[in-house]
Design a protein around this motif. Structure first.
Motif, short mmCIF file in Angstrom:
data_model
loop_
_atom_site.label_atom_id
_atom_site.label_comp_id
_atom_site.label_asym_id
_atom_site.label_seq_id
_atom_site.Cartn_x
_atom_site.Cartn_y
_atom_site.Cartn_z
N GLN A 206 42.80 29.41 64.41
CA GLN A 206 44.19 28.48 63.95
C GLN A 206 43.15 28.41 62.85
N GLU A 207 41.78 27.87 62.64
CA GLU A 207 41.64 27.38 61.77
C GLU A 207 41.42 28.28 60.27
N GLU A 208 40.39 29.24 61.36
CA GLU A 208 40.56 30.30 60.57
C GLU A 208 41.73 31.21 60.15
N ALA A 209 42.77 31.18 60.44
CA ALA A 209 43.89 31.85 60.39
C ALA A 209 44.50 31.44 58.85
N LYS A 210 44.50 29.74 59.21
CA LYS A 210 44.70 28.77 58.18
C LYS A 210 44.13 28.92 57.15
N ARG A 211 42.89 29.02 57.15
CA ARG A 211 42.39 28.50 55.79
C ARG A 211 42.31 30.23 55.38
N LYS A 212 42.70 31.30 55.69
CA LYS A 212 42.83 33.11 55.66
C LYS A 212 43.83 32.35 54.50
N ALA A 213 44.81 31.73 55.12
CA ALA A 213 45.95 31.93 54.78
C ALA A 213 46.41 31.27 53.67
N GLU A 214 45.51 30.02 53.16
CA GLU A 214 45.48 29.05 52.06
C GLU A 214 44.50 30.40 50.80
#
Length: 350
Positions: free
Chosen positions: A216-224
């Motif tokens: 989830q953190e990785e997906a959030k970071r990629k989205a950011e």
């Protein structure tokens, strides 16, 4: 007769002493077994306490090592108990054999004495028909002694049977305790295995949760990052558009200025100037301009990116300007070796 009674008493004492010695040895063996079991039990308790105290420190140790160690301790305890029981049984058999040998020796001696007494009694009977009263009294005493010896032997046999029954009971009790210990150890091992599996399941669950959170953190970071990239791309596109617009404006302005200059050159009045020098600074420009003015020339200055341009003129045509150029270069007092004619348009007319 006194010798016969003495031998009988000695046989009874031997039998009684052998029974007492056998009972003492059996009791001593029982105490030794009890002491060994008492010594083994604290060792097991200490090992269990150590295992319980070090439970947190050995959680990551493989369970098979604990089970193998416990099995090895049980086997050693079993061998110790079996060895003690075997030693006790061997001692009991030895003492029983000694007792039987003593009884056989006593019976043999009594038979020999009885045979000798009968021989003497027969010899005495030949001498007289009546049996002496002391012989009758001796037979009664012998019968009483035989009954007492038989009773003692029966008592010893009864005690022997009791001791054997106690040994069997102790053996059965030891086997029952061993089974209980094995069952307890089996339950403890199963409990440890279940606890280890539960902890492993918790670790796997925690690792899965951490993995999911990391995803989830990785997906959030990629989205950011994607949003930031798109934002920067938009800014770059905007800046590129502005630069392109500004460049187009500059190109249009330059094109207009060039068109204006071309129109002036083609359609306006041309002024021919003689450029005599390009001064590096104001002092040099002023000195050269003063010399030219002293000679009667009209001097014009123009600032450029490379220095200050010094010109003489203007003239109405190129020929007049060329005549002035030759005159300036031939004047030794001015010290100008080169000059050239150019068509020049003032800045306010460009």
């Amino acid at each position: 007769m006194s010798m016969n009674n003495k031998q009988r008493w000695m046989g009874g004492v031997v039998l009684l002493g052998g029974g007492v010695l056998l009972a003492a040895l059996l009791l001593k063996g029982k105490e030794e077994i009890h002491q060994k079991q008492s010594q083994i039990a604290p060792v097991e308790q200490v090992q269990q306490r150590n295992q319980m105290a070090a439970g947190e420190a050995i959680q990551l140790q493989p369970l098979t090592v604990d089970v193998a160690t416990e099995k090895r301790l049980l086997e050693e305890q079993k061998r110790s108990r079996e060895k003690a029981v075997a030693e006790q049984e061997a001692k009991a058999a030895d003492f029983l054999r000694m007792q039987q040998q003593a009884e056989a020796d006593a019976a043999r001696k009594a038979a020999e004495e009885y045979a000798a007494m009968n021989a003497r009694r027969g010899a005495t009977a030949q001498e007289g028909s009546d049996i002496p009263p002391e012989l009758v009294q001796d037979e009664k005493t012998k019968a009483k002694l035989n009954a007492a010896d038989q009773k003692k032997v029966e008592q010893q046999q009864t005690e022997q049977k009791k001791l054997e029954q106690q040994q069997v009971q102790q053996k059965q009790k030891a086997e029952a305790e061993k089974k209980l210990v094995e069952q307890k150890q089996k339950l403890d091992a199963e409990k440890k295995i279940a606890e280890q599996k539960r902890k492993e399941a918790e670790v796997e669950k925690k690792a899965e949760q951490e993995k999911r959170l990391q995803a989830q953190e990785e997906a959030k970071r990629k989205a950011e990052v994607q949003v930031e990239v798109e934002k920067k791309k938009a800014e770059l596109d905007k800046k590129a558009a502005e630069d392109k617009k500004h460049k187009a404006q500059e190109d249009a302005k330059k094109k207009a200025e060039a068109e204006k200059a071309r129109t002036l050159l083609e359609n306006g009045d041309k002024q021919w100037m003689v450029q005599v020098a390009l001064a590096a600074n104001e002092a040099n420009a002023d000195a050269l301009a003063s010399k030219l003015r002293a000679k009667g020339y009209k001097v014009t200055r123009s600032q450029t990116s490379k220095g200050i341009r010094i010109m003489v003129g203007p003239s109405k045509d190129r020929d007049s300007a060329d005549v002035a150029r030759k005159k300036i270069t031939s004047d030794v007092s001015l010290g100008l070796k080169s000059a050239w004619v150019m068509d020049w348009v003032p800045l306010d007319q460009r």
